[in-house]
Scaffold this motif. Structure first.
Motif, PDB file in Angstrom:
ATOM      1  N   PHE A  29      38.769   0.355  22.984  1.00 40.63           N
ATOM      2  CA  PHE A  29      39.530   1.350  22.646  1.00 40.63           C
ATOM      3  C   PHE A  29      40.369   0.713  21.435  1.00 40.63           C
ATOM      4  O   PHE A  29      40.537   1.452  20.342  1.00 40.63           O
ATOM      5  N   GLY A  30      40.769  -0.546  21.268  1.00 41.16           N
ATOM      6  CA  GLY A  30      41.393  -1.318  20.219  1.00 41.16           C
ATOM      7  C   GLY A  30      40.841  -1.490  18.904  1.00 41.16           C
ATOM      8  O   GLY A  30      41.412  -1.509  18.028  1.00 41.16           O
ATOM      9  N   LEU A  31      39.408  -1.670  19.366  1.00 40.40           N
ATOM     10  CA  LEU A  31      38.517  -2.335  18.036  1.00 40.40           C
ATOM     11  C   LEU A  31      37.447  -1.485  17.864  1.00 40.40           C
ATOM     12  O   LEU A  31      36.523  -2.185  17.303  1.00 40.40           O
ATOM     13  N   GLY A  36      31.931  -1.585  15.935  1.00 33.65           N
ATOM     14  CA  GLY A  36      31.005  -0.765  15.416  1.00 33.65           C
ATOM     15  C   GLY A  36      30.193  -1.009  14.283  1.00 33.65           C
ATOM     16  O   GLY A  36      28.920  -1.088  14.145  1.00 33.65           O
ATOM     17  N   THR A  37      31.021  -1.696  13.246  1.00 31.65           N
ATOM     18  CA  THR A  37      30.537  -2.345  12.160  1.00 31.65           C
ATOM     19  C   THR A  37      29.606  -3.557  12.512  1.00 31.65           C
ATOM     20  O   THR A  37      28.477  -3.732  11.979  1.00 31.65           O
ATOM     21  N   THR A  44      29.072   4.287  16.585  1.00 24.86           N
ATOM     22  CA  THR A  44      30.352   5.085  15.889  1.00 24.86           C
ATOM     23  C   THR A  44      31.502   4.680  16.833  1.00 24.86           C
ATOM     24  O   THR A  44      31.467   4.523  18.143  1.00 24.86           O
ATOM     25  N   PRO A  45      32.563   4.982  16.300  1.00 26.48           N
ATOM     26  CA  PRO A  45      33.773   4.863  17.064  1.00 26.48           C
ATOM     27  C   PRO A  45      34.033   5.670  18.021  1.00 26.48           C
ATOM     28  O   PRO A  45      34.574   5.687  19.090  1.00 26.48           O
ATOM     29  N   LEU A 101      20.620  -0.711  14.921  1.00 26.39           N
ATOM     30  CA  LEU A 101      21.324  -1.730  15.298  1.00 26.39           C
ATOM     31  C   LEU A 101      21.155  -2.887  14.262  1.00 26.39           C
ATOM     32  O   LEU A 101      20.141  -3.220  14.005  1.00 26.39           O
ATOM     33  N   THR A 102      22.299  -3.820  14.170  1.00 27.77           N
ATOM     34  CA  THR A 102      22.081  -5.136  13.463  1.00 27.77           C
ATOM     35  C   THR A 102      21.548  -6.134  14.690  1.00 27.77           C
ATOM     36  O   THR A 102      21.484  -5.977  15.650  1.00 27.77           O
TER      37      THR A 102
END
Length: 136
Positions: A29-31, A36-37, A44-45, A101-102
């Motif tokens: 929730f906070g990050l 996501g990056t 996505t958020p 995905l990375t």
């Protein structure tokens, strides 16, 4: 301390899973943007916030079950089924959506699946011990 953990393995695993799930929910929730990056364009958020909401409910369920004197075998089996579904879903994401995905994201998903598999095994062991203790 280890004897208490061994004696109360099921309660300990359920409580630990609950605390970890709530911590994961708070982190997501906070990050959600930075995570996501890190994970990749599929994370996505909105999707991460959905996972955060799931983790909040999953954590609350585990804490409620873990606080019982003798955790309900049906609830523990439900938790084991949920863990198994998480592992299968993680493998499916890696196989079918890995290109979104990375490398870090794939590693995090694989690591999470291994951790969930370990927790699933501890729940099964604890359930077996609880069943044997009830028969003794």
């Amino acid at each position: 301390m280890l004897s208490a953990l061994n004696r109360n393995l099921m309660k300990s695993v359920m409580l630990a899973d609950g605390v970890f799930s709530l911590a994961a929910a708070a982190l997501l929730f906070g990050l959600s943007g930075p995570i996501g990056t890190l994970v990749g364009p599929l994370a996505t958020p909105a999707i991460l916030n959905g996972f955060a909401a799931f983790f909040a409910l999953w954590g609350a369920f585990h804490l409620a079950v873990g606080r019982q004197e003798r955790p309900s075998p049906a609830a523990v089996r439900f938790a084991i089924a949920g863990d198994a579904a998480w592992i299968v879903g993680s493998i499916a994401v890696l196989v079918f959506a890995g290109n979104g995905l990375t490398v870090t994201g794939m590693g995090l998903i694989a690591l999470a699946a291994v951790v969930v598999a370990d927790v699933l095994l501890l729940k099964r062991i604890g359930l077996g011990r609880q069943r044997r203790a009830a028969l003794a």
